[in-house]
Design a protein around this motif. Structure first.
Motif, PDB file in Angstrom:
ATOM      1  N   UNK A 186      14.844 -14.946 -35.823  1.00 33.83           N
ATOM      2  CA  UNK A 186      15.228 -16.024 -36.733  1.00 33.83           C
ATOM      3  C   UNK A 186      14.000 -16.545 -37.490  1.00 33.83           C
ATOM      4  N   UNK A 187      12.888 -16.713 -36.797  1.00 31.59           N
ATOM      5  CA  UNK A 187      11.651 -17.166 -37.426  1.00 31.59           C
ATOM      6  C   UNK A 187      11.218 -16.177 -38.507  1.00 31.59           C
ATOM      7  N   UNK A 203      10.410  -9.035 -26.774  1.00 28.60           N
ATOM      8  CA  UNK A 203      10.637  -9.930 -25.643  1.00 28.60           C
ATOM      9  C   UNK A 203      11.789  -9.433 -24.788  1.00 28.60           C
ATOM     10  N   UNK A 204      11.615  -9.437 -23.469  1.00 25.14           N
ATOM     11  CA  UNK A 204      12.719  -9.026 -22.596  1.00 25.14           C
ATOM     12  C   UNK A 204      13.859 -10.058 -22.598  1.00 25.14           C
ATOM     13  N   UNK A 205      13.509 -11.318 -22.837  1.00 20.27           N
ATOM     14  CA  UNK A 205      14.531 -12.363 -22.840  1.00 20.27           C
ATOM     15  C   UNK A 205      15.245 -12.378 -24.199  1.00 20.27           C
ATOM     16  N   UNK A 206      16.563 -12.214 -24.216  1.00 21.03           N
ATOM     17  CA  UNK A 206      17.313 -12.181 -25.489  1.00 21.03           C
ATOM     18  C   UNK A 206      17.137 -13.471 -26.314  1.00 21.03           C
ATOM     19  N   UNK A 207      17.012 -14.608 -25.666  1.00 17.98           N
ATOM     20  CA  UNK A 207      16.848 -15.873 -26.398  1.00 17.98           C
ATOM     21  C   UNK A 207      15.504 -15.899 -27.117  1.00 17.98           C
ATOM     22  N   UNK A 208      14.446 -15.423 -26.443  1.00 13.97           N
ATOM     23  CA  UNK A 208      13.128 -15.368 -27.077  1.00 13.97           C
ATOM     24  C   UNK A 208      13.130 -14.395 -28.253  1.00 13.97           C
ATOM     25  N   UNK A 209      13.777 -13.254 -28.048  1.00 16.40           N
ATOM     26  CA  UNK A 209      13.850 -12.244 -29.101  1.00 16.40           C
ATOM     27  C   UNK A 209      14.629 -12.800 -30.302  1.00 16.40           C
TER      28      UNK A 209
END
Length: 146
Positions: A75-76, A64-70
C-alpha cells in the motif's frame, strides 16, 4: 576587492517573487528568465524526488512473511507510485510551459489571449488561463459534474 553576495537559488522556495519595475513591459526578458528559473528548479526538485523514491523502493523492498506487513508495504509503495505518476504529469506540463517561454507565448491566456498576470503566475507558474477563464471552466465543470 568586491564580493558577490548573491547566491543562486537552489529550490523554488529560495526564489523571491518578481518585482515589476515602473513602465516595465509584460513578459519582458527578465520576467521570462525569472519564470524559467522557477520552472527549472521545480522540475529539478521533482526529478530528485523520483530518484529518492526509486532508491527507497529498492532499499525497503522486502518479502515479509506476515501478510499484514506485506500488505502495508504494498500500500505504501502504491501511494508513492501514484504520487510519482502525478509528478510525472506535472513534469510534462512544466516542459510544455518552458517551450511556451521559448516561443514567447508564455503568460497569456490560451482561451482569450489576455495577460495571465505576474502574481497568478507566481502562484501557479504553469497556468495556461487567466483567472476569469479558469473560473468559468470550473463553473462549467461543476455544473456538468465532471
Amino acid at each position: 576587492m568586491p564580493t558577490d553576495t548573491t547566491v543562486a537559488p537552489k529550490t523554488v522556495a529560495d526564489v523571491a517573487p518578481y518585482q515589476t519595475g515602473a513602465g516595465e513591459e509584460y513578459m519582458c526578458e527578465q520576467q521570462r528568465e525569472h519564470f524559467k528559473l522557477i520552472l527549472n528548479l521545480w522540475k529539478q526538485e521533482l526529478m530528485e524526488e523520483v530518484d529518492r523514491t526509486v532508491h527507497h523502493m529498492k532499499d525497503e523492498a522486502a518479502n515479509f512473511p506476515d501478510p499484514a506487513d506485506r500488505a502495508s508495504q504494498e500500500e505504501e509503495f502504491s501511494i508513492e507510485l501514484r504520487t510519482r505518476d502525478r509528478e510525472r504529469k506535472l513534469i510534462r506540463k512544466i516542459n510544455k510551459t518552458l517551450e511556451l517561454i521559448e516561443q514567447d507565448d508564455y503568460g497569456f491566456c490560451e482561451t482569450c489571449g489576455v495577460e495571465i498576470g505576474i502574481r497568478r503566475l507566481e502562484a501557479r507558474p504553469t497556468a495556461e488561463k487567466c483567472i476569469d477563464c479558469k473560473t468559468l471552466d470550473e463553473i462549467k465543470e461543476k455544473q456538468l459534474g465532471l
